[in-house]
Design a protein around this motif. Structure first.
Motif, PDB file in Angstrom:
ATOM      1  N   TYR A 192       0.884  -1.164   0.000  1.00 24.62           N
ATOM      2  CA  TYR A 192       0.000   0.000   0.000  1.00 24.62           C
ATOM      3  C   TYR A 192       0.925   1.217   0.000  1.00 24.62           C
ATOM      4  N   LEU A 193       0.732   2.124  -0.938  1.00 26.54           N
ATOM      5  CA  LEU A 193       1.498   3.369  -0.982  1.00 26.54           C
ATOM      6  C   LEU A 193       0.540   4.533  -0.818  1.00 26.54           C
ATOM      7  N   THR A 194       0.780   5.354   0.172  1.00 26.37           N
ATOM      8  CA  THR A 194      -0.014   6.567   0.359  1.00 26.37           C
ATOM      9  C   THR A 194       0.877   7.737  -0.006  1.00 26.37           C
ATOM     10  N   PHE A 195       0.329   8.660  -0.789  1.00 26.27           N
ATOM     11  CA  PHE A 195       1.130   9.781  -1.262  1.00 26.27           C
ATOM     12  C   PHE A 195       0.269  11.025  -1.394  1.00 26.27           C
ATOM     13  N   ARG A 196       0.952  12.161  -1.416  1.00 29.76           N
ATOM     14  CA  ARG A 196       0.297  13.460  -1.557  1.00 29.76           C
ATOM     15  C   ARG A 196      -0.023  13.708  -3.030  1.00 29.76           C
ATOM     16  N   THR A 197      -1.286  13.879  -3.338  1.00 31.92           N
ATOM     17  CA  THR A 197      -1.677  14.226  -4.704  1.00 31.92           C
ATOM     18  C   THR A 197      -1.494  15.716  -4.953  1.00 31.92           C
ATOM     19  N   ASP A 198      -1.386  16.495  -3.873  1.00 28.11           N
ATOM     20  CA  ASP A 198      -1.219  17.940  -4.034  1.00 28.11           C
ATOM     21  C   ASP A 198       0.253  18.363  -4.103  1.00 28.11           C
ATOM     22  N   HIS A 199       1.175  17.414  -4.073  1.00 27.70           N
ATOM     23  CA  HIS A 199       2.588  17.749  -4.279  1.00 27.70           C
ATOM     24  C   HIS A 199       2.734  18.238  -5.717  1.00 27.70           C
ATOM     25  N   PRO A 200       3.491  19.313  -5.951  1.00 26.92           N
ATOM     26  CA  PRO A 200       3.553  19.889  -7.302  1.00 26.92           C
ATOM     27  C   PRO A 200       4.076  18.945  -8.390  1.00 26.92           C
ATOM     28  N   ASP A 201       4.885  17.951  -8.032  1.00 25.56           N
ATOM     29  CA  ASP A 201       5.440  17.058  -9.046  1.00 25.56           C
ATOM     30  C   ASP A 201       4.696  15.722  -9.158  1.00 25.56           C
ATOM     31  N   THR A 202       3.643  15.524  -8.385  1.00 29.51           N
ATOM     32  CA  THR A 202       2.842  14.310  -8.494  1.00 29.51           C
ATOM     33  C   THR A 202       2.006  14.389  -9.770  1.00 29.51           C
ATOM     34  N   LYS A 203       1.990  13.288 -10.513  1.00 29.81           N
ATOM     35  CA  LYS A 203       1.186  13.239 -11.734  1.00 29.81           C
ATOM     36  C   LYS A 203       0.174  12.102 -11.609  1.00 29.81           C
ATOM     37  N   VAL A 204      -1.109  12.474 -11.530  1.00 32.69           N
ATOM     38  CA  VAL A 204      -2.217  11.524 -11.487  1.00 32.69           C
ATOM     39  C   VAL A 204      -3.296  12.030 -12.439  1.00 32.69           C
ATOM     40  N   LEU A 207      -8.893  11.576 -10.722  1.00 35.51           N
ATOM     41  CA  LEU A 207      -8.429  11.114  -9.410  1.00 35.51           C
ATOM     42  C   LEU A 207      -7.974  12.277  -8.547  1.00 35.51           C
ATOM     43  N   LYS A 208      -7.301  13.228  -9.172  1.00 36.46           N
ATOM     44  CA  LYS A 208      -6.863  14.426  -8.434  1.00 36.46           C
ATOM     45  C   LYS A 208      -8.074  15.185  -7.902  1.00 36.46           C
ATOM     46  N   ALA A 209      -9.151  15.255  -8.692  1.00 36.23           N
ATOM     47  CA  ALA A 209     -10.363  15.940  -8.249  1.00 36.23           C
ATOM     48  C   ALA A 209     -11.016  15.184  -7.094  1.00 36.23           C
ATOM     49  N   ARG A 210     -10.989  13.866  -7.170  1.00 37.44           N
ATOM     50  CA  ARG A 210     -11.615  13.043  -6.119  1.00 37.44           C
ATOM     51  C   ARG A 210     -10.758  12.977  -4.854  1.00 37.44           C
ATOM     52  N   TYR A 211      -9.447  13.013  -5.030  1.00 35.47           N
ATOM     53  CA  TYR A 211      -8.502  12.924  -3.916  1.00 35.47           C
ATOM     54  C   TYR A 211      -7.532  14.096  -4.004  1.00 35.47           C
ATOM     55  N   PRO A 212      -7.967  15.281  -3.621  1.00 34.16           N
ATOM     56  CA  PRO A 212      -7.164  16.486  -3.825  1.00 34.16           C
ATOM     57  C   PRO A 212      -5.929  16.591  -2.935  1.00 34.16           C
ATOM     58  N   GLN A 213      -5.854  15.813  -1.865  1.00 32.79           N
ATOM     59  CA  GLN A 213      -4.701  15.917  -0.966  1.00 32.79           C
ATOM     60  C   GLN A 213      -3.880  14.640  -0.909  1.00 32.79           C
ATOM     61  N   GLU A 214      -4.535  13.503  -0.726  1.00 32.01           N
ATOM     62  CA  GLU A 214      -3.814  12.270  -0.456  1.00 32.01           C
ATOM     63  C   GLU A 214      -4.554  11.088  -1.053  1.00 32.01           C
TER      64      GLU A 214
END
Length: 174
Positions: A45-57, A61-68
């Motif tokens: 299981y990997l949990t990560f910040r979707t709001d990090h500037p270099d994260t690409k999703v 998914l970014k709209a549904r999970y704006p932070q993590e």
């Protein structure tokens, strides 16, 4: 003397070194899986910040999970790579039948868990192995890779801090 003096403030960055070492354990596990596949019943299981500037999703998914967000690497993933030079992990997953590639900076990783052996690591504000600091917070999961035991993710729920004691093996009594 019933009162104890607080420990002296360290002039060495032990907290950051510990954070870097824990993050390196997770990255080594991912590198092993990228090269050899997942052995036995191991899965991550990997949990990560979707709001990090270099994260690409993907945008939905970014709209549904704006932070993590939490993803599960178990049966249906591909092209897992760990790029230490770029300090990023990338992996292909399917969400709702749509293939997507996620790019996750090391600094965006919040937690790593291998439930098969109960190894869990929670990363605080120590940042990536080079010491970059990133904020810490909340979770989700890629539906194609969720095992039946996966917890339901709710983006509006507050983040939970996981104690390592919960993952340590306890001696069995005979």
């Amino acid at each position: 003397m019933s009162e104890q003096a607080p420990p002296p403030e360290s002039l060495l960055p032990y907290d950051r070194w510990t954070e870097d070492a824990m993050r390196n354990v997770a990255l080594r596990a991912l590198e092993f899986a990228a090269k050899n596949g997942l052995p036995g019943e191991h899965h991550f299981y990997l949990t990560f910040r979707t709001d990090h500037p270099d994260t690409k999703v993907p945008g939905h998914l970014k709209a549904r999970y704006p932070q993590e967000m939490t993803i599960v690497l178990q049966h249906q993933f591909w092209d897992l790579t760990v790029d230490r030079a770029a300090q990023k992990v990338s992996v292909g997953l399917s969400f709702g039948g749509v293939a997507s590639t996620l790019v996750i900076p090391f600094a965006a990783l919040v937690a790593f868990w291998d439930p098969h052996v109960r190894v869990g690591l929670r990363f605080g504000e120590g940042g990536a192995p080079d010491g970059d600091a990133e904020p810490d917070p909340e979770p989700e999961a890629g539906e194609a890779d969720l095992p039946a035991e996966a917890p339901a993710a709710k983006p509006e729920a507050p983040a939970q801090v996981v104690s390592l004691d919960a993952f340590r093996r306890r001696p069995t009594r005979e």
